[in-house]
Design a protein around this motif. Structure first.
Motif, PDB file in Angstrom:
ATOM      1  N   GLY A  56      -7.191  -5.338  -6.051  1.00  0.00           N
ATOM      2  CA  GLY A  56      -7.868  -4.318  -6.705  1.00  0.00           C
ATOM      3  C   GLY A  56      -7.995  -2.971  -6.039  1.00  0.00           C
ATOM      4  N   VAL A  57      -6.963  -2.629  -5.049  1.00  0.00           N
ATOM      5  CA  VAL A  57      -6.974  -1.442  -4.531  1.00  0.00           C
ATOM      6  C   VAL A  57      -5.731  -0.798  -5.035  1.00  0.00           C
ATOM      7  CG1 VAL A  57      -6.495  -0.161  -2.054  1.00  0.00           C
ATOM      8  CG2 VAL A  57      -7.811  -2.270  -2.274  1.00  0.00           C
ATOM      9  N   TYR A  58      -5.867   0.508  -5.303  1.00  0.00           N
ATOM     10  CA  TYR A  58      -4.967   1.503  -5.718  1.00  0.00           C
ATOM     11  C   TYR A  58      -4.473   2.333  -4.490  1.00  0.00           C
ATOM     12  CZ  TYR A  58      -1.691   4.443  -8.586  1.00  0.00           C
ATOM     13  OH  TYR A  58      -0.628   5.103  -9.098  1.00  0.00           O
ATOM     14  N   HIS A  59      -3.130   2.232  -4.014  1.00  0.00           N
ATOM     15  CA  HIS A  59      -2.739   2.986  -3.071  1.00  0.00           C
ATOM     16  C   HIS A  59      -1.959   4.173  -3.498  1.00  0.00           C
ATOM     17  CE1 HIS A  59      -3.692  -0.685  -0.511  1.00  0.00           C
ATOM     18  NE2 HIS A  59      -3.120  -1.300  -1.427  1.00  0.00           N
ATOM     19  N   ALA A  60      -1.833   5.210  -2.588  1.00  0.00           N
ATOM     20  CA  ALA A  60      -1.517   6.354  -2.835  1.00  0.00           C
ATOM     21  C   ALA A  60      -0.868   6.948  -1.752  1.00  0.00           C
ATOM     22  CB  ALA A  60      -2.022   7.483  -3.426  1.00  0.00           C
ATOM     23  N   PHE A  61       0.718   7.126  -1.641  1.00  0.00           N
ATOM     24  CA  PHE A  61       1.457   7.552  -0.377  1.00  0.00           C
ATOM     25  C   PHE A  61       2.341   8.747  -0.566  1.00  0.00           C
ATOM     26  CE2 PHE A  61       1.513   2.776  -0.742  1.00  0.00           C
ATOM     27  CZ  PHE A  61       0.849   2.702   0.461  1.00  0.00           C
ATOM     28  N   ARG A  74      -6.552   5.732  -0.777  1.00  0.00           N
ATOM     29  CA  ARG A  74      -6.810   4.435  -1.130  1.00  0.00           C
ATOM     30  C   ARG A  74      -8.078   4.410  -2.040  1.00  0.00           C
ATOM     31  NH1 ARG A  74      -2.984   1.287   1.774  1.00  0.00           N
ATOM     32  NH2 ARG A  74      -2.895   2.359   4.105  1.00  0.00           N
ATOM     33  N   ARG A  75      -8.416   3.609  -3.244  1.00  0.00           N
ATOM     34  CA  ARG A  75      -9.323   3.406  -4.028  1.00  0.00           C
ATOM     35  C   ARG A  75      -9.406   1.962  -4.354  1.00  0.00           C
ATOM     36  NH1 ARG A  75     -13.651   6.207  -3.682  1.00  0.00           N
ATOM     37  NH2 ARG A  75     -12.250   8.067  -3.887  1.00  0.00           N
ATOM     38  N   GLN A  76     -10.745   1.296  -4.028  1.00  0.00           N
ATOM     39  CA  GLN A  76     -10.983  -0.004  -4.291  1.00  0.00           C
ATOM     40  C   GLN A  76     -11.451  -0.016  -5.769  1.00  0.00           C
ATOM     41  OE1 GLN A  76     -10.866  -2.977  -2.012  1.00  0.00           O
ATOM     42  NE2 GLN A  76     -10.838  -3.747  -3.989  1.00  0.00           N
ATOM     43  N   GLY A  91      -8.772 -15.035  -5.256  1.00  0.00           N
ATOM     44  CA  GLY A  91      -7.629 -14.309  -4.954  1.00  0.00           C
ATOM     45  C   GLY A  91      -7.181 -13.301  -6.070  1.00  0.00           C
ATOM     46  N   GLY A  92      -5.888 -13.134  -6.390  1.00  0.00           N
ATOM     47  CA  GLY A  92      -5.366 -12.080  -6.906  1.00  0.00           C
ATOM     48  C   GLY A  92      -5.382 -11.972  -8.239  1.00  0.00           C
ATOM     49  N   ILE A  93      -6.442 -12.966  -8.949  1.00  0.00           N
ATOM     50  CA  ILE A  93      -6.435 -12.623 -10.346  1.00  0.00           C
ATOM     51  C   ILE A  93      -7.520 -11.763 -10.754  1.00  0.00           C
ATOM     52  CG2 ILE A  93      -5.932 -14.985 -10.713  1.00  0.00           C
ATOM     53  CD1 ILE A  93      -8.945 -15.710 -11.049  1.00  0.00           C
ATOM     54  N   SER A  94      -7.947 -11.163  -9.563  1.00  0.00           N
ATOM     55  CA  SER A  94      -9.119 -10.058  -9.904  1.00  0.00           C
ATOM     56  C   SER A  94      -8.846  -8.554  -9.831  1.00  0.00           C
ATOM     57  CB  SER A  94     -10.432 -10.098  -8.686  1.00  0.00           C
ATOM     58  OG  SER A  94      -9.697  -9.795  -7.479  1.00  0.00           O
ATOM     59  N   GLY A  95      -7.446  -8.310  -9.316  1.00  0.00           N
ATOM     60  CA  GLY A  95      -7.269  -6.989  -9.235  1.00  0.00           C
ATOM     61  C   GLY A  95      -6.368  -6.178 -10.129  1.00  0.00           C
ATOM     62  N   ILE A  96      -5.618  -5.290  -9.754  1.00  0.00           N
ATOM     63  CA  ILE A  96      -4.632  -4.690 -10.735  1.00  0.00           C
ATOM     64  C   ILE A  96      -3.102  -5.386 -10.845  1.00  0.00           C
ATOM     65  CG2 ILE A  96      -3.395  -2.413 -10.956  1.00  0.00           C
ATOM     66  CD1 ILE A  96      -5.401  -1.263  -8.737  1.00  0.00           C
ATOM     67  N   ALA A 101      -5.105  13.352  -7.334  1.00  0.00           N
ATOM     68  CA  ALA A 101      -5.244  14.089  -6.113  1.00  0.00           C
ATOM     69  C   ALA A 101      -6.165  13.490  -4.913  1.00  0.00           C
ATOM     70  CB  ALA A 101      -5.563  15.403  -6.239  1.00  0.00           C
ATOM     71  N   THR A 102      -7.000  12.970  -5.382  1.00  0.00           N
ATOM     72  CA  THR A 102      -8.186  12.249  -4.643  1.00  0.00           C
ATOM     73  C   THR A 102      -8.536  10.858  -4.599  1.00  0.00           C
ATOM     74  OG1 THR A 102      -9.938  12.844  -5.932  1.00  0.00           O
ATOM     75  CG2 THR A 102      -9.305  14.716  -4.285  1.00  0.00           C
ATOM     76  N   GLY A 103      -8.090  10.271  -5.796  1.00  0.00           N
ATOM     77  CA  GLY A 103      -8.572   8.842  -6.087  1.00  0.00           C
ATOM     78  C   GLY A 103      -9.899   8.640  -6.538  1.00  0.00           C
ATOM     79  N   GLN A 104     -10.502   9.729  -6.976  1.00  0.00           N
ATOM     80  CA  GLN A 104     -12.012   9.914  -7.303  1.00  0.00           C
ATOM     81  C   GLN A 104     -11.952   9.333  -8.778  1.00  0.00           C
ATOM     82  OE1 GLN A 104     -13.882  13.721  -7.699  1.00  0.00           O
ATOM     83  NE2 GLN A 104     -15.491  12.860  -8.917  1.00  0.00           N
ATOM     84  N   VAL A 105     -12.946   8.504  -9.025  1.00  0.00           N
ATOM     85  CA  VAL A 105     -12.949   7.724 -10.407  1.00  0.00           C
ATOM     86  C   VAL A 105     -13.713   9.101 -11.434  1.00  0.00           C
ATOM     87  CG1 VAL A 105     -14.142   6.005 -11.879  1.00  0.00           C
ATOM     88  CG2 VAL A 105     -13.038   5.586  -9.453  1.00  0.00           C
ATOM     89  N   LEU A 106     -13.103   9.160 -12.348  1.00  0.00           N
ATOM     90  CA  LEU A 106     -13.362  10.019 -13.324  1.00  0.00           C
ATOM     91  C   LEU A 106     -14.322   9.447 -14.191  1.00  0.00           C
ATOM     92  CD1 LEU A 106      -9.936  12.321 -13.700  1.00  0.00           C
ATOM     93  CD2 LEU A 106     -12.281  12.732 -11.936  1.00  0.00           C
ATOM     94  N   TRP A 107     -13.653   8.225 -14.787  1.00  0.00           N
ATOM     95  CA  TRP A 107     -14.701   7.529 -15.705  1.00  0.00           C
ATOM     96  C   TRP A 107     -13.985   6.205 -15.704  1.00  0.00           C
ATOM     97  CZ3 TRP A 107     -11.677   4.998 -19.059  1.00  0.00           C
ATOM     98  CH2 TRP A 107     -10.531   5.949 -19.586  1.00  0.00           C
ATOM     99  N   GLN A 108     -15.187   5.248 -15.896  1.00  0.00           N
ATOM    100  CA  GLN A 108     -14.735   3.906 -16.127  1.00  0.00           C
ATOM    101  C   GLN A 108     -15.262   3.105 -17.299  1.00  0.00           C
ATOM    102  OE1 GLN A 108     -16.722   3.184 -12.030  1.00  0.00           O
ATOM    103  NE2 GLN A 108     -17.283   1.452 -12.996  1.00  0.00           N
ATOM    104  N   THR A 109     -14.612   2.393 -18.066  1.00  0.00           N
ATOM    105  CA  THR A 109     -15.248   1.687 -19.141  1.00  0.00           C
ATOM    106  C   THR A 109     -15.074   0.095 -18.996  1.00  0.00           C
ATOM    107  OG1 THR A 109     -14.633   3.679 -20.517  1.00  0.00           O
ATOM    108  CG2 THR A 109     -14.990   1.455 -21.691  1.00  0.00           C
TER     109      THR A 109
END
Length: 532
Positions: free
Chosen positions: A353-358, A368-370, A378-383, A412-420
């Motif tokens: 469920g984490v998005y990583h930016a490098f 990184r943003r959870q 396990g892995g059925i929950s994420g991206i 630029a920051t991983g900040q969530v702008l909106w979520q649906t």
């Protein structure tokens, strides 16, 4: 109909293996994008020639100007293509080039259809149905490239379907391709994964090694190979007496992307099957010409998982259950390349469920943003398969995340702008309402965008289009019903398919419906084409 049927050569049959895969389950003005065009050889603006949409993995069609925030609500079903009932999931995301849709079916055939009408142009038979197309094709320089469930990679003539070459890229009998190929500078880049870790307690486990291959696009000959784990060795036996091998796994399930400015290839890897070694759960940055490592980031300390870890009594077969490392936290998603402050960033979602930016040049962590909340399974929950970047925002969807949710994120920051969140009535309305024991509010497909719009489907069988600026649902279509196919068959929808996502090209929207969880039907599933 102008139908031409081609049959694979008898030589291909020598490597047939059973199909076994565990399915775990406002228009915007672009800021600084890495590329505004597909930049894929032979593609035109508006085409969708490869799984990633372009070399950089944006999954964004900047040239789409017919389907807009003002017209999206007017989308209507134009045609359906129905598959025979095989029991296999529908996994091949279409490519659309020059008015033709290219995709593989769960029936062991590969199809080229007229993009507007669904009329069959040609078909190619993968050795009488003894193999399946699990990835989305790439179309470049007059050829169509794709892999199959036995580890073969094919090149067909784009216009006739004639076989140009087919190469067995897999030394392991359980090896296969879910990674979709990417064409760049005379080479085809494609990853290899397997279903070896789905065997029972009596199965020797495991000897598969993930790898990323560069093939000559004209001949199919191997240019270079990058192995993700060392050569496995037998270290004893499992409680059943079956041979135990370590290390293994780290398959490459997802598709690569390339930064043409630096000729760097980026791709993610999966978990170990046995042992704990190699480049598991990693983002790799490789020299596209040689396969040499430029940098790599391993995002999980330990992750050893096989399907027996889900069984009630996994003692002795899943050591990670005791130490907490049986996670199944693959990087199963394709990376995104984007520009921030004059620098190139490479980002990727993980099944945790984490998005990583490098930093794309150095591998340094930017943020990184959870997003998805990890579940006990396990892995059925994420991206899962991939995210999209439209020049302004990243769009990321989560799978079984109670419920799956679509996010817009500041690159630029991983900040969530909106979520649906997946609409709460997804399982109580439409065809899914008849199957409450099957339906779930979860997103497995990769996200797709066009100016002002985001496209994402759900396990509830509904395909939705969202406003890119707000996350509001602008259009919804329920696929859990019967369809009369242009090919004369009756088809039935299901969960919107993963291994890819929606494809938008030339004022049309193409959606595969036929993925886990499977809704009961006596029919096969469908490819659906929508237009205005």
């Amino acid at each position: 109909m102008d139908i031409q049927t081609n049959t694979g050569s008898d030589e291909l049959s020598r490597h047939t293996v059973p199909y076994r895969i565990l399915v775990l389950v406002a228009a915007v003005l672009p800021l600084v994008a890495v590329s505004a065009a597909p930049a894929v050889a032979g593609a035109r603006p508006g085409d969708w020639p490869t799984w990633q949409g372009d070399l950089q993995g944006s999954r964004h069609n900047a040239a789409e100007h017919r389907i807009t925030p003002a017209t999206a609500a007017e989308l209507k079903l134009k045609w359906a293509f129905a598959y025979p009932a095989t029991g296999a999931p529908v996994k091949s995301q279409p490519a659309v080039v020059g008015g033709v849709v290219y995709f593989g079916g769960p029936d062991g055939k590969f199809y080229a259809l007229d993009a507007r009408t669904g009329r069959t142009r040609w078909t190619y038979d993968l050795n009488a149905g003894r193999a399946f197309v699990l990835d989305g094709p790439a179309v470049a320089r007059g050829k169509v490239y794709f892999g199959d469930s036995r580890g073969y990679v094919y090149a067909l003539d784009q216009h006739t379907g004639r076989l140009r070459w087919a190469k067995d890229t897999e030394t392991h009998p359980a090896g296969l391709h879910t990674s979709s190929p990417l064409y760049y500078d005379g080479k085809i880049y494609i990853g290899a994964s397997s279903g070896e870790n789905t065997g029972d307690a009596n199965t020797p486990c495991c000897t598969f090694r993930g790898h990323l291959d560069a093939l000559d696009a004209e001949t199919g000959e191997l240019a270079w190979r990058y192995w993700t784990v060392p050569e496995p060795v037998q270290v004893g036996t499992w409680p059943s007496g079956a041979a135990r091998w370590e290390p293994s796994g780290a398959g490459v399930w997802s598709s690569p992307v390339i930064d043409p400015a630096t000729r760097t290839l980026y791709v993610g890897t999966g978990q170990n099957y046995t042992g704990s070694a190699g480049d598991f759960d990693s983002l790799l940055a490789l020299d596209a010409r040689t396969g040499a490592v430029r940098w790599k980031q391993q995002v999980t300390d330990a992750d050893t998982w096989r399907s027996l870890c889900n069984e009630p009594d996994a003692e002795g077969y899943c050591p990670g259950l005791k130490d907490g490392s049986a996670l199944d936290y693959d990087i199963g998603a394709t990376p995104n390349l984007f520009r921030v402050g004059g620098r190139t960033i490479v980002g990727v979602g993980q099944k945790s469920g984490v998005y990583h930016a490098f930093d794309a040049r150095t591998g340094r962590v930017e943020w990184r943003r959870q997003l998805g909340v990890p579940l006990p399974s396990g892995g059925i929950s994420g991206i899962q398969w991939g995210s999209s970047y439209d020049g302004r925002r990243l769009y990321v969807a989560t799978y079984f995340a109670d419920p799956g949710t679509l996010f817009a994120v500041d690159p630029a920051t991983g900040q969530v702008l909106w979520q649906t969140p997946n609409p709460a009535d997804g399982c109580t309305t439409g065809g899914a309402a008849r199957f409450p024991e099957v339906c779930t509010l979860a997103h497995t497909p990769a996200v797709t965008t066009s100016p002002g719009l985001v496209y994402e489907g759900s396990n509830d069988g509904k395909m939705r289009v969202y406003a890119a600026g707000t996350g509001d649902v602008l259009w919804e279509f329920d696929t859990i019903r019967e369809f009369t196919g242009v090919n004369g068959r009756t088809g039935f929808g299901s969960a919107i398919s993963g291994n890819g996502g929606a494809v938008v090209s030339g004022g049309m929207l193409y959606v595969q419906a036929g993925y886990y969880p499977f809704y009961p039907t006596e029919h096969g599933n469908v490819l659906l084409a929508f237009g205005l």
